[in-house]
Structure formats: structure tokens, C-alpha cells
Design a protein around this motif. Structure first.
Motif, mmCIF file in Angstrom:
data_model
loop_
_atom_site.group_PDB
_atom_site.id
_atom_site.type_symbol
_atom_site.label_atom_id
_atom_site.label_comp_id
_atom_site.label_asym_id
_atom_site.label_seq_id
_atom_site.Cartn_x
_atom_site.Cartn_y
_atom_site.Cartn_z
ATOM 1 N N VAL A 176 1.020 -1.092 0.292
ATOM 2 C CA VAL A 176 -0.172 -0.545 0.641
ATOM 3 C C VAL A 176 0.707 1.133 0.011
ATOM 4 C CG1 VAL A 176 -1.253 1.555 1.346
ATOM 5 C CG2 VAL A 176 -2.071 -1.138 0.810
ATOM 6 N N ALA A 177 1.879 1.381 0.784
ATOM 7 C CA ALA A 177 3.080 1.635 0.867
ATOM 8 C C ALA A 177 3.593 2.428 -0.037
ATOM 9 C CB ALA A 177 3.656 2.296 1.942
ATOM 10 N N HIS A 178 4.165 1.335 -0.612
ATOM 11 C CA HIS A 178 4.397 1.602 -2.444
ATOM 12 C C HIS A 178 3.509 2.431 -3.337
ATOM 13 C CE1 HIS A 178 5.762 -0.134 -5.990
ATOM 14 N NE2 HIS A 178 6.936 0.658 -5.810
ATOM 15 N N ASP A 179 2.350 1.973 -3.934
ATOM 16 C CA ASP A 179 1.211 2.416 -4.347
ATOM 17 C C ASP A 179 1.318 3.234 -3.929
ATOM 18 O OD1 ASP A 179 1.579 -0.172 -5.730
ATOM 19 O OD2 ASP A 179 -0.856 -1.086 -4.653
ATOM 20 N N GLY A 180 1.748 4.182 -3.019
ATOM 21 C CA GLY A 180 1.317 5.973 -2.542
ATOM 22 C C GLY A 180 0.009 6.039 -2.092
ATOM 23 N N ALA A 181 -0.646 4.635 -1.741
ATOM 24 C CA ALA A 181 -2.282 3.764 -1.364
ATOM 25 C C ALA A 181 -2.532 4.401 0.335
ATOM 26 C CB ALA A 181 -3.020 3.037 -2.113
ATOM 27 N N ASP A 182 -1.623 5.183 0.704
ATOM 28 C CA ASP A 182 -1.355 4.454 2.240
ATOM 29 C C ASP A 182 -2.483 5.624 3.250
ATOM 30 O OD1 ASP A 182 0.728 6.739 1.319
ATOM 31 O OD2 ASP A 182 -0.082 6.724 3.457
ATOM 32 N N ALA A 183 -3.300 6.595 1.827
ATOM 33 C CA ALA A 183 -3.904 7.788 2.868
ATOM 34 C C ALA A 183 -5.211 7.738 1.984
ATOM 35 C CB ALA A 183 -3.336 8.762 2.423
ATOM 36 N N ARG A 184 -5.303 6.769 1.233
ATOM 37 C CA ARG A 184 -6.748 6.198 1.497
ATOM 38 C C ARG A 184 -7.794 5.685 2.657
ATOM 39 N NH1 ARG A 184 -5.838 3.461 -4.479
ATOM 40 N NH2 ARG A 184 -4.403 5.100 -5.455
ATOM 41 N N VAL A 185 -8.860 6.715 2.790
ATOM 42 C CA VAL A 185 -9.849 6.515 3.266
ATOM 43 C C VAL A 185 -10.953 6.052 3.373
ATOM 44 C CG1 VAL A 185 -11.220 7.780 5.418
ATOM 45 C CG2 VAL A 185 -8.701 8.802 5.162
ATOM 46 N N LEU A 186 -11.189 5.335 1.845
ATOM 47 C CA LEU A 186 -12.140 5.085 1.844
ATOM 48 C C LEU A 186 -12.099 3.504 0.787
ATOM 49 C CD1 LEU A 186 -13.752 8.014 0.193
ATOM 50 C CD2 LEU A 186 -14.235 7.060 2.757
ATOM 51 N N ASP A 187 -11.317 3.601 0.274
ATOM 52 C CA ASP A 187 -10.622 1.645 0.007
ATOM 53 C C ASP A 187 -10.467 1.274 0.753
ATOM 54 O OD1 ASP A 187 -10.433 3.049 -2.494
ATOM 55 O OD2 ASP A 187 -8.486 2.502 -2.903
ATOM 56 N N ASN A 188 -11.028 0.028 1.340
ATOM 57 C CA ASN A 188 -11.258 -0.873 1.418
ATOM 58 C C ASN A 188 -10.262 -2.209 0.849
ATOM 59 O OD1 ASN A 188 -12.330 -3.649 3.447
ATOM 60 N ND2 ASN A 188 -13.581 -3.050 3.686
ATOM 61 N N ILE A 189 -9.470 -1.911 2.507
ATOM 62 C CA ILE A 189 -8.480 -3.186 2.309
ATOM 63 C C ILE A 189 -8.769 -4.733 1.839
ATOM 64 C CG2 ILE A 189 -6.028 -2.495 2.940
ATOM 65 C CD1 ILE A 189 -6.607 -3.631 5.501
ATOM 66 N N SER A 190 -10.018 -5.213 2.384
ATOM 67 C CA SER A 190 -10.844 -6.289 3.074
ATOM 68 C C SER A 190 -10.879 -6.977 1.773
ATOM 69 C CB SER A 190 -10.807 -6.567 3.840
ATOM 70 O OG SER A 190 -11.719 -6.567 3.578
ATOM 71 N N ARG A 191 -11.635 -5.948 0.888
ATOM 72 C CA ARG A 191 -12.307 -5.457 -0.356
ATOM 73 C C ARG A 191 -12.356 -5.728 -1.306
ATOM 74 N NH1 ARG A 191 -17.494 -4.283 1.650
ATOM 75 N NH2 ARG A 191 -18.102 -5.551 3.160
ATOM 76 N N ASP A 192 -10.462 -5.483 -1.320
ATOM 77 C CA ASP A 192 -9.992 -5.345 -2.725
ATOM 78 C C ASP A 192 -9.467 -6.544 -3.600
ATOM 79 O OD1 ASP A 192 -8.259 -4.727 -4.457
ATOM 80 O OD2 ASP A 192 -7.178 -3.027 -3.708
ATOM 81 N N PRO A 193 -9.744 -7.245 -3.903
ATOM 82 C CA PRO A 193 -9.599 -8.656 -4.255
ATOM 83 C C PRO A 193 -7.832 -8.740 -5.267
ATOM 84 C CG PRO A 193 -11.415 -7.972 -6.289
ATOM 85 C CD PRO A 193 -10.993 -7.203 -4.462
ATOM 86 N N ALA A 194 -8.188 -7.287 -5.643
ATOM 87 C CA ALA A 194 -6.733 -7.189 -6.908
ATOM 88 C C ALA A 194 -5.105 -7.582 -5.406
ATOM 89 C CB ALA A 194 -6.686 -5.753 -7.131
ATOM 90 N N LEU A 195 -5.464 -6.511 -4.251
ATOM 91 C CA LEU A 195 -4.327 -6.707 -3.165
ATOM 92 C C LEU A 195 -4.063 -7.853 -3.037
ATOM 93 C CD1 LEU A 195 -2.358 -4.345 -1.593
ATOM 94 C CD2 LEU A 195 -5.000 -4.597 -0.151
ATOM 95 N N ALA A 196 -5.608 -8.770 -2.355
ATOM 96 C CA ALA A 196 -5.605 -9.189 -1.569
ATOM 97 C C ALA A 196 -5.063 -10.222 -2.353
ATOM 98 C CB ALA A 196 -7.219 -10.828 -1.090
#
Lengths: 337, 249, 288
Positions: free
Chosen positions: B105-125
Motif C-alpha cells: 500500500v505504501a509503495h502504491d502511494g495509497a496509504d492515505a486512502r480513507v475510503l478503500d477497504n483493504i479487505s474488499r480489494d481482490p487485486a490486493l488480496a
């Protein structure tokens, strides 16, 4: 231990549990049922139940800052008080509409979170604790000295609040106040849940776990902490504003050290870093302090003090922590069998 | 030809004490490069210079052809230089999956996203899952790092660095303190790394170095003694002197 | 511009206030310096001392006789608690310590409330110290002068103990680096127990002598806690000198602030502290 051909833990649902995000479960259902049941079964206790709802909101806000981001604060009441005074002054001088009052309070407290966070959150450990304490005391004294605006010791009162949506008048029995507070609680819980489950929530937990490494991963830690502090502050501001709207009074005690201490106790009782700890802790704390105060108004601090000492000693993860440890044990047993 | 990492005439002195003396070193794209040398040769200082913990007194550090000598540690990470630490620097209170997710998440520069649910992100999973699978960490995904064995924690350390999708991976004594079977596991893992990652490894375990590296640089007294293939290094009399003849403390 | 005599009496008021703060804070800074224990109950010991003296005086004892008994009593209570509850406190993490000692403070408040009621109480000042001296248009409260004198004496005594005795040397070593001190054979645990009890005694002294300025009430332990914590933090953890300077400064700033900008009351002091901590988060005198 290694099972190369086995892919346990890599499917999306498995990953969800490995990322430990909050999931809706029977706890939320039970809570909703309880809140509805209280309305019908215990009408005489609605004002108390309203207090519980407000305390839950306040404790949830602290949980975001402390439980997720590891921001150790002894001055969280500053946001509660600012929210309360903002809502009170808004109702007194601008508009009596309640929802906009909550928003104004949230914005005021959130902005204060950014401003104070930028200076305070550079510190760590004991210094941070002291700075948050000094900051809250400073605002307390400021409100005390601005008698003309805040009413000083007497508190801010004499404002009225319009019916919610222009429809639901705040009645004498506190029915509207109760439903209104519970609805706001649900909204705040959902907001906190979104934050906790987000990338940002993960980042916050990372900062709590190892802030230095987060910095090395390229995350601007101070910046993120300030954002978290502002969100937490805004939610605490909503709690203070609710209290102001429901009780039609904002006193200096909303900014006091005692309140900052109490909300910490609530969270420690319930368990930090898991959102529903705030719920359990608030119920136990508010109900217990009310009962104890009713039975013996002068000596309930005995119970409270004893409770804190025993909790930190015997159940440092709080009631919710004990509980999840228990379920984890059960789950582990299931998996083995 | 452009190198993944290039060091030109690097110098570092603490007061009057020169610790790094005019070191030049190139790590080719996809290379498996090892840096060895007796204690006190200046390996740690060199790592600290490359990663940005220390500022050099002179010389240049180029990553993919552009100078990084003035960048902060975090900026170098962003440019594709990841490292592991000698002392574990993980997130002990978090699960293995969360550790990896944090880095991604830090590498993607997405660490401050308040609305993206990490566990609902199939790509990340899926990314986390693949990553853990590749590093043989799949069945530890939901375990707290603090509950893992030391060997497993070292592997997670590598996993965290790799989750940053580096061009250059700097391994700072990855085998230190590992039991023999864990070293084998580590070697398997390192050998399985994709060619897109260039590796610079600093290691005391000579067996590991000679089995893994294609190129070895020997550092003695802050200078490069020689750079060559494992065969050349093994045969070189000066290296033997350094390691066998006159033992450096 | 107020007259010189007003300024002077403000100065004496502020200084005596500051010295009381110093007495209460001195024990806390030493224990904090050694163990990093954030002891939120510390102010409670000042309260216990104050109430103990109150009980003795109301039994007919003169204040100056009650004072040492109250101090010893508080030290005994402190020692007892240190041997029991604080053993648990030491083992928890920093934030747990904050909470546990907060809980302990609540217990103290409740106990005092049970024994003495919730009203504000005053310890009557002995006849000999009552009243004022009039000197060339200057009115000086005898009691305040007595306060400054006694606390200055205690401060000197403390300083001498710290600088010139074996005990003081060990304490300094333990504050400087507890692990090194332990490694060089100093029994840091015992040292801490002694320092803790002594700190409680000093707090009690402050509580008794300062009852004129900080009136006794059950919430005393919480009410003045913030102020005492600020003295310790501004002074720098473990630094007696720092606490002395900070306490005097806070006492003076507060007194002058309330006189010159009464509309801002206690606000001035907290703004000052907050601003100071931003510039020097480690306080006045902390080398670490």
C-alpha cells in the motif's frame, strides 16, 4: 510446519481474516436489538441510554486515535468540549437545526485536531501525553476565562434545538433524543469502520506498531497521524455536540481532565483497537457509574478506581480482548479437531 | 550500458578516520552480487551510505543511472532501492499479511486512502497471496509476526522488502543468526527471485555467498580489494591472506 | 503601573506558591527520572499529608507538631503502596501505568471523601505565623515568608543530599542510566523505594504547608495534578534543579498573570507551558 502444496491463507476471504478488518457479525445485531429493546422496555432509562450512546461515540473516536494510531492522549475531552461549545453557540446565534449543528461541531473539532495535531504529534511517549494534557487544560482555562461567550462556570445554556428534520420534536421524556443519538451513533460507527478497514486504517496500525519503519516505507508519518487525529477529533466533536443538543447545556466539565480520563477508562475497560470495545466499555462504565452513584453518590469512585486498577492488572486488553482471546481459543480448537 | 546500481569513488570519513576509501562498484541489471570482507572492512558503512542512513563525504551513488546521493532513505525506497535490516524491523503486533500489505500500500502511494477497504480489494488480496506463496509464507499469513520463529521473521523481512517491488534489493546479512536448515530455506528463496530484481547481498556466511552470488566484491580496510566471479575470488591469494593468513579481528 | 510594594508582595505570593509546587513535585521528578513511572497518584500523597495534619490539628495538636507526624504517616502509606500496588504498576506498559495510577488516585479521592466529607477544609495557621508585617507601606504575610523560608531550607537540604551524600550519588547514577547503575551494583529497586517514600513525604510537607493556597478537598489529588505534572515536565524528568526553576516560574507567572490580566485567569500559565514544551519538549534540564 511448512506445507508447500497447501495454499491456506491466500484466498480472498482467508486474506480478509489475515488482514484483521472489522466484519459485521452477531455483535452488531445484538447491539441493535438491545438499543431497540431499551426504547420499548425501559422508557424510564432513555436519558441514561442516551448518555451511553454519546459515550460510545466519544470512545470510538478515541479508539481511532489511540487504538489504531497509538496516539497516547490525556486530553481527548478537548474535542468533545469544542464540539459541545460549537454546537451550543451555533444553536444560540446562528441556527437551531440539529444536523447542521453536528456538522459545524465536527468541522470545528476537526480543524482543531489538525492545528493542534501538527504541533503536538511531533512528540512521542510521555511528552506527547503531557502536551495533549497541556493543550486540553489550556482550552479549558480559555473557555473559563471567556465568560461572555461561554458562560464560564455556569456553562452555556438558553438555546433551543429545532425538531430533527423539522419533524421530530425533542420531547420531555427524551424519546426523540434517544432515537436521534442512536442513529448518529450508527452513522459514526459506520464512519469509524470505514476508516478502520481502509488502507489508511492499516497505515495507522502500522504507525502504532513501528512508526520508524513506516517512515522508511516512504509514508509521511506525522502527516498521517494529523489526519487520523483530525478524524478522531471530528467524531469526538460530534459526541460533544450531541450532548449539547440533548441536554441543552454545555459546561466546563466537557473540557475537563476528568472526562479525558473517563473516556480512557471506558476504552481500557472495553478493550482498545477493536471498535466494539468502545461499545462494551461505555455500557459498563455509564451504567455502573449511574447505578453506583444512585446507591451511594459519594463513594462510587471506589468502584471506579478499583475497576480501573483491576482491569489494567488482570485484563489489559479489556473485556473485548478477553472475549476475542476466548473465541480465538475456541476457533483454534475447531481447526485442530 | 546502464547499471542497476553504480557507486563511483565513494568516500566517507568520520573526523579524520577514513572508513570508506574511494569505493567503486557496479551491480548489473539482474545481477546476484555479493559484498564480503572481514570485520571492520567498512561493509556496514557502505550499506548505510547506499541506503541513505549516512551522507557520503565524496563520490556518487547512481540508481538506474540517476544520482541518489542527496535523497533521503524513504526517497531512495521510492526510487526502487529496498533493503532488509540486520535487526528485524517489522511490525511485530501485526500479521504477516498485514506486514506485506503495509509495504504494498505504501509503495502504491495509497496509504492515505480513507475510503478503500483493504479487505474488499481482490487485486490486493491476490497480490499479497501470490507474494506470500512465492516466499513460502502462505500458511503464516494470519499469524502475528511476534509469534513467528526467528528464521521465519528473517524471511518476512525479505518479503517486506520485496513487496516494495524494488529494482535493487540490498540484503544486509540476511542469514545472521539463522539455523542451518533456515539458511537452506533462505537460499532457496533467494535463488527463486525474479531476474527483474538485482541483488546486492552483504553476508558473513561464505557458503551461502559462494552458492548464490555470480559476482563478489571483497572489501578490505575500506577499499575494494577485488571484484570477480566466485572462482576468481576463491583462487585469489590476497583474499586467502585476508581471511586465513592475517586474521582481521 | 502598580506600586513597587504591590509588585513585591505579588512576588512573595508567587514565590511561595511556586515553592509549594516544588515540594509536591520534587518526589515525582526523582521517581520519574529513575523508573519512568508516570505516577498520577503523586498529588494524592500531598492530599493525604494535608488531611493527616488536619486530623491531628483538630485533635488539638499544634500544627508544627502535627506536621512531622503527618509527613511520616504519608511516607509510611507511600512505602506500603510502593511495596504492593506499585509492583504491579511497574510491570505494565507506560499507558497502563497512567491508567492504574489514575485509578489509584480515584481510590484516594473516595477514601478521603469517606473519612472527611466533601467540603473544602482549612488547616488553621498557628497564632505566631498569623497576620502581616507592615514595613514602609509594604504588607507581607508572615505565613508566606515562613513558607518560603521552610521550603527554601528543604530545597537546600535536598540539594545537599543529592550532591554530597552516597545516597544522592547513587540516585544521580540511577537517574542518569538505570541499567548502568544496576550493573555497577546499585540496588535500584531499593533506591527507588526509598526515593518514592521520601517523595511522598515531601509531597505531604507541601500539602500541609500549602493548604492555605491549595485548600484541602477530596478532589485535591486531581485538581492540582495537572499543575504538578507540568512542573515536572517543564523542569525535565529527574532534574530537581529543573523542577525548582519551573515551579518558581510557574508560580510567579500564574500569580502575575492573574493580577495583570485577570480576565484570562489561569489561561496564561497553560499557554506558557504549552509553548515552552513545543520549543523544549524535554524540559529545562534534561541531558538524555
Amino acid at each position: 510446519m511448512r506445507k508447500p502444496e497447501n495454499t491456506i491463507g491466500t484466498s480472498v476471504p482467508e486474506m480478509r481474516s489475515a488482514l484483521r478488518t472489522h466484519r459485521f457479525g452477531w455483535f452488531e445485531i445484538v447491539m441493535l436489538v438491545v438499543f431497540v429493546a431499551v426504547y420499548y422496555l425501559l422508557p424510564g432509562y432513555l436519558p441514561l441510554a442516551t448518555q451511553v450512546a454519546i459515550m460510545i461515540i466519544f470512545a470510538i473516536s478515541l479508539d481511532l486515535a489511540l487504538g489504531y494510531g497509538g496516539i497516547e492522549t490525556l486530553g481527548h475531552a478537548v474535542f468533545y468540549g469544542i464540539g459541545g461549545y460549537a454546537a451550543g453557540l451555533y444553536a444560540l446565534h446562528v441556527w437551531q437545526e440539529p444536523i447542521s449543528g453536528l456538522l459545524v461541531a465536527a468541522i470545528a473539532a476537526g480543524i482543531f485536531g489538525i492545528v493542534s495535531g501538527v504541533v503536538v504529534l511531533r512528540a512521542k511517549g510521555l511528552t506527547l501525553v503531557m502536551l495533549t494534557l497541556a493543550c486540553a487544560t489550556m482550552v479549558h482555562e480559555f473557555a473559563n476565562s471567556m465568560r461572555a461567550v461561554t458562560g464560564g462556570d455556569d456553562g452555556l445554556s438558553g438555546y433551543r434545538i429545532d425538531p430533527v428534520f423539522g419533524l421530530f420534536r425533542f420531547d420531555l421524556f427524551g424519546r426523540t433524543a434517544y432515537i436521534y443519538s442512536v442513529c448518529i451513533l450508527v452513522v459514526v460507527f459506520l464512519i469509524a469502520r470505514v476508516v478502520a478497514n481502509s488502507n489508511f486504517g492499516l497505515t495507522a496500525r502500522g504507525i502504532r506498531s513501528n512508526a520508524q519503519r513506516m517512515q522508511l516505507l516512504g509514508v509521511p508519518v506525522l502527516n498521517r497521524l494529523v489526519l487520523l487525529y483530525a478524524i478522531s477529533g471530528a467524531l469526538a466533536g460530534i459526541a460533544g455536540a450531541l450532548s449539547a443538543q440533548v441536554t441543552k447545556l454545555v459546561g466546563l466539565n466537557t473540557l475537563a481532565f476528568t472526562l479525558s480520563g473517563n473516556v480512557l477508562i471506558v476504552l481500557i475497560l472495553g478493550g482498545i483497537g477493536r471498535l466494539y470495545g468502545a461499545v462494551i466499555g461505555s455500557i459498563v462504565f455509564v451504567v455502573l457509574s449511574d447505578r453506583a452513584a444512585a446507591i451511594d453518590p459519594f463513594n462510587w469512585l471506589f468502584i471506579l478506581g478499583g475497576l480501573i486498577v483491576l482491569t489494567v492488572w488482570l485484563a489489559p486488553d479489556g473485556i473485548a480482548g478477553r472475549f476475542s482471546a476466548l473465541t480465538q481459543q475456541l476457533r483454534g480448537r475447531e481447526r485442530k479437531s | 550500458m546502464s547499471f542497476a546500481l553504480e557507486i563511483r569513488n565513494l568516500k566517507k570519513a568520520f573526523g579524520g578516520l577514513e572508513v570508506t576509501r574511494d569505493v567503486s562498484l557496479t551491480v548489473a541489471a539482474g545481477a546476484r552480487h555479493a559484498l564480503i570482507g572481514p570485520n571492520g572492512a567498512g561493509k556496514s558503512t557502505l550499506v548505510n551510505l547506499i541506503t541513505g542512513v549516512l551522507k557520503p563525504s565524496g563520490g556518487e551513488i547512481l540508481l538506474g543511472g540517476s544520482g541518489i546521493g542527496n535523497l533521503s532513505q524513504a526517497e531512495r525506497v521510492k526510487r526502487g532501492l529496498a533493503r532488509t535490516f540486520q535487526i528485524n524491523s517489522l511490525f511485530p503486533t501485526m500479521t504477516v499479511a498485514e506486514n506485506v500489505a503495509l509495504a504494498m500500500v505504501a509503495h502504491d502511494g495509497a496509504d492515505a486512502r480513507v475510503l478503500d477497504n483493504i479487505s474488499r480489494d481482490p487485486a490486493l488480496a491476490a497480490r499479497i497471496g501470490e507474494h506470500l506463496l512465492r516466499l513460502n509464507l502462505a500458511d503464516t499469513a494470519d499469524r502475528l509476526v511476534s509469534n513467528l520463529s526467528y528464521g521465519q521473521q528473517r524471511i518476512v523481512e525479505v518479503a517486506l522488502a520485496l513487496a516494495l517491488r524494488p529494482n535493487v534489493l540490498l540484503l544486509d546479512e540476511p542469514a545472521a543468526g539463522l539455523a542451518a536448515k533456515d539458511v537452506e530455506m533462505l537460499l532457496d528463496l533467494l535463488k527463486g527471485l525474479p531476474d527483474t530484481v538485482s541483488v546486492l547481498i552483504i553476508e558473513h556466511d561464505m557458503d551461502l555467498v559462494f552458492r548464490f552470488a555470480q559476482t563478489i566484491t571483497v572489501l578490505v580496510d575500506g577499499r575494494v580489494l577485488l571484484t570477480g566471479t566466485p572462482e576468481e575470488v576463491r583462487k585469489d591469494q590476497r583474499v586467502r591472506d585476508v581471511y586465513l593468513g592475517r586474521r582481521h579481528g | 503601573m502598580p506600586s513597587l510594594s504591590t509588585l513585591l508582595s505579588l512576588f512573595i505570593d508567587g514565590a511561595s506558591y511556586g515553592m509549594i509546587l516544588f515540594l509536591i513535585a520534587s518526589g515525582l521528578t526523582v521517581t520519574l527520572g529513575i523508573m519512568r513511572i508516570v505516577n498520577l497518584s503523586h498529588c494524592g500523597f500531598a492530599m493525604i499529608g494535608g488531611y493527616a495534619a488536619l486530623a491531628l490539628v483538630s485533635m488539638g495538636l499544634p500544627l508544627l507538631a502535627a506536621l512531622p507526624i503527618a509527613v511520616l504517616f504519608t511516607m509510611a502509606v507511600g512505602f506500603l503502596l510502593e511495596q504492593t500496588i506499585y509492583r504491579v504498576v511497574y510491570r505494565t506498559h507506560e499507558f497502563g501505568q497512567i491508567l492504574m495510577t489514575l485509578g489509584l488516585t480515584y481510590l484516594m479521592v473516595a477514601t478521603i471523601n469517606l473519612l472527611f466529607g466533601s467540603l473544602m477544609q482549612n488547616i488553621p495557621v498557628p497564632e505566631a505565623l498569623n497576620g502581616v508585617w507592615l514595613a514602609g507601606g509594604l504588607t507581607i504575610s508572615k505565613y508566606r515568608i515562613f513558607l518560603v523560608a521552610v521550603s527554601a531550607g528543604v530545597a537546600v537540604l535536598l540539594w545537599a543530599t543529592f550532591e554530597w551524600t552516597m545516597f544522592g550519588a547513587k540516585l544521580r547514577a540511577a537517574i542518569d542510566n538505570p541499567r548502568m547503575a544496576r550493573a555497577s551494583g546499585i540496588d535500584v529497586g531499593r533506591l527507588l523505594s526509598v526515593a518514592f517514600a521520601a517523595g511522598c513525604g515531601l509531597a505531604a510537607l507541601g500539602g500541609v504547608l500549602g493548604a492555605q493556597m491549595l485548600p484541602l478537598e477530596p478532589f485535591y489529588a486531581l485538581k492540582y495534578l495537572v499543575l504538578v505534572l507540568m512542573v515536572v515536565t517543564v523542569g525535565g524528568l529527574g532534574s530537581l534543579k529543573g523542577s525548582l526553576v519551573a515551579a518558581l516560574a510557574l508560580g510567579l507567572i500564574d500569580t502575575f498573570g492573574r493580577y495583570f490580566v485577570p480576565e484570562f485567569g489561569g489561561f496564561v500559565i497553560y499557554v506558557t507551558v504549552f509553548a515552552f514544551l513545543l520549543v523544549r519538549p524535554r524540559g529545562l534540564f534534561q541531558n538524555a
